[in-house]
Scaffold this motif. Sequence first.
Motif: not given
Length: 191
Positions: A71-72, A98-101, A134-137
Amino acid sequence: MGADTGTCDAAGEPALLVHVAPGVYPAAGLDLVPRVSLQGAGAESTVIEGTLLGLRTGAHLSGLKITKGADGGIVVASGEAPEIADCAIVENVLFGVLFGPGADFGGLPGSLPLLEGCTISRTRRHHECGYSGGAVIVADSGGADLRRCTISENEDCGVACDVVSYATLSDCRISGNSGGGIWASEFSSTR
């Protein structure tokens, strides 16, 4: 019945640093409690297999390889500003970081997670879910500061800024990503 739980008159420690010895550790869905930091012996020798959740403001993650996250690789909730340094975030599914979900549209003032000296590569897209990332979201009105990172060889774009988000990039190398280098939705930006 049972043991006395006792009380403490003094305040607890402000943070906890866990030194992780060289080795391979399965940690699918590991959720770090508030103020816990992980420091490995180096990305070549300390490997966490699975998705890391729960990095919070004031926490540090360093010297680790994060891989095989279904999951990432690493999920940082909106409004949190941990520091992730000198890590290899490789061969994860969906995204590397993943930043900011789950933002409340705007997050917390002054929260800006830092990703420094990291390699994010070989992230695989999960074709069945139809999600493109993306690789960094950076999502949900969030921001992120990327310094001296290498983002390469991912199956989607290198950096994606979505939903009124932004990323500041300094001395980063972004190359060989099949979906392009940087993508920003309407009202999002990179600096």
